[in-house]
Design a protein around this motif. Sequence first.
Motif, mmCIF file in Angstrom:
data_model
loop_
_atom_site.group_PDB
_atom_site.id
_atom_site.type_symbol
_atom_site.label_atom_id
_atom_site.label_comp_id
_atom_site.label_asym_id
_atom_site.label_seq_id
_atom_site.Cartn_x
_atom_site.Cartn_y
_atom_site.Cartn_z
ATOM 1 N N THR A 350 0.830 -1.201 0.000
ATOM 2 C CA THR A 350 0.000 0.000 0.000
ATOM 3 C C THR A 350 0.862 1.248 0.000
ATOM 4 O O THR A 350 2.082 1.191 0.218
ATOM 5 N N PHE A 352 -0.141 3.656 2.141
ATOM 6 C CA PHE A 352 -0.650 4.274 3.351
ATOM 7 C C PHE A 352 0.451 5.010 4.084
ATOM 8 O O PHE A 352 1.626 4.604 4.080
ATOM 9 N N THR A 356 -0.979 5.384 9.604
ATOM 10 C CA THR A 356 -2.060 4.469 9.234
ATOM 11 C C THR A 356 -1.599 3.024 9.359
ATOM 12 O O THR A 356 -2.290 2.180 9.933
ATOM 13 N N ASP A 493 -7.166 8.052 4.804
ATOM 14 C CA ASP A 493 -5.781 8.204 4.376
ATOM 15 C C ASP A 493 -5.836 8.507 2.888
ATOM 16 O O ASP A 493 -5.924 7.601 2.053
ATOM 17 N N CYS A 496 -8.574 6.779 0.705
ATOM 18 C CA CYS A 496 -8.952 5.506 1.332
ATOM 19 C C CYS A 496 -9.578 5.721 2.703
ATOM 20 O O CYS A 496 -8.984 6.375 3.573
#
Length: 531
Positions: A350, A352, A356, A493, A496
């Motif tokens: 990811t 992120f 997160t 995030d 998302c």
Amino acid sequence: MPSLTRRQFVTRVARFGGAAAFAAMFGLELLARDRGGFKLEGRAPRGRGRRVLVLGGGPAGLATAYQLRKLGYDCSLLEARQRPGGRNWTVRGGTAETELGLPAQRCGFDAGQFFNAGAMRFSHHHRTALDYCREFGLELVPFPQFNEAAFVHVDGQPPRRIREFSADWRGHVGELLAKVIRRDALDVPLTAEDGEKLIAYLRAEGRLDASLTYPRNGDTSLDPTYLDHPRGYTVGPGNDDGPGTPTAPESLEKLLRAGYGTLHPYDHELNEQSTMLTPSGGMDRLAHAFAERLGPALLYGREVREIRRTADGGVRVVHTDAAAGGDAQTAFADFCVVTLPPHLTARLQTDFAAPTLAALRKGRGEHAGKIALQFKRRFWEEDDDIYGGRSLTTQPISQIYYPFDGFGARGKAVVIGAYHMSDPQGIFSELTLPERERLALEQGAKLHPQYPAEFDNAFSVEWHRVRYSEGAWIAWDNPADYDVMQRTLSEPDGPCYFAGDWLSPITGWQAGAFVSAHRTCARLHARATAL
């Protein structure tokens, strides 16, 4: 003065204690609440912001996709399994499952028999869940949680009826407290009038006699013209033998020394209070009702591998499609709602942010499981007068749940012969499928000697071994980890968002998943329509 984000504000409030932080989170709608009657106004935007990908087809994902599609969003749901519901899973004859590291298992229950392997009941105040049942026209039936005719059992001791256990505790504790009050020995001062009122309550609650003693033998009926000994009778009143023979109480010392002081069969927790309800025919009726309304927007066999941001501020999700031979495919959207278990999401590739990812790793999948046993007849009803509810034992199987439907029917029926809520000693984690069955039968027979002669077949589920779940629900090592996850993942995030029962105050319940989904839908919708 620079403005504060909601996350920054809650972080500063948290310095004054967890209670202050939670109050702030509720006030800012960062924690979802189960109010019921959820409805979003307006429509999805026509251009940018309209496309949404939902990852995970459990209750949170199903509710998210359903609500957004009602507003006109171009919303697809990717689910790795070949069924909807996630931990809302009803096992029937023919159901196949291969747990991680174990051989395949196929259910051999007779037609009409089923077993709710995960979610199995709603509380009467789980408004969001009950709203969906009403909306989809699902028939609800009572789910007896507490049954005084069932057993409470300390290993090494004979099983006792819950009514016997309960009556003795109420009687002995009532006697002790009433005599302390009569001697004016309470730490809390009471007027003489209030003390007598409290004693009157204790006398009725504990069935105490005129000397404020819990009778060690004889009947404890409050009215001699209506026999009602709460503890029960060896021969019931109304039989040919006359007024009946009351069972004899056990001493407080014996109950304590036997270990009954730590076993609590009462269902006072708010989420387990009567009345509890469940869909007729199996809990997965609710999951399939969502699936029917989502239609082709719900895509099965799609295992998510990557979640990436795109240059235009959107999201790119790479997934494998089992139906297409496992080839990697890519889906694009303006927003993504991740409802996968957090500890599994943390393993994905990811983009992120570091906070997160750290928050996702705070939760872990709890080791819990159930073993369902099909028996040739309903001996718990026919022999033991138990209709629904559960028996408790200090043995590793922990609980036995009796069927909530089909009362009085002849023929086979399914009992949940074990429901352990954790596995601190690693007992269930290492058992093979036959060993699980043997353990449930051996330990259950201490409460019901009919087990060996009446057993037919079994199906078991250990949720930490179930692919795509790896845990029955999310647990935390300490309140601080829970707080970090709630504060961090309640915010998006980038494109998302996150939703799940683990982002609500009612973790482990479908109602928690629904209120979390509703909060996420509301915030995503507000953002999308403001673009």
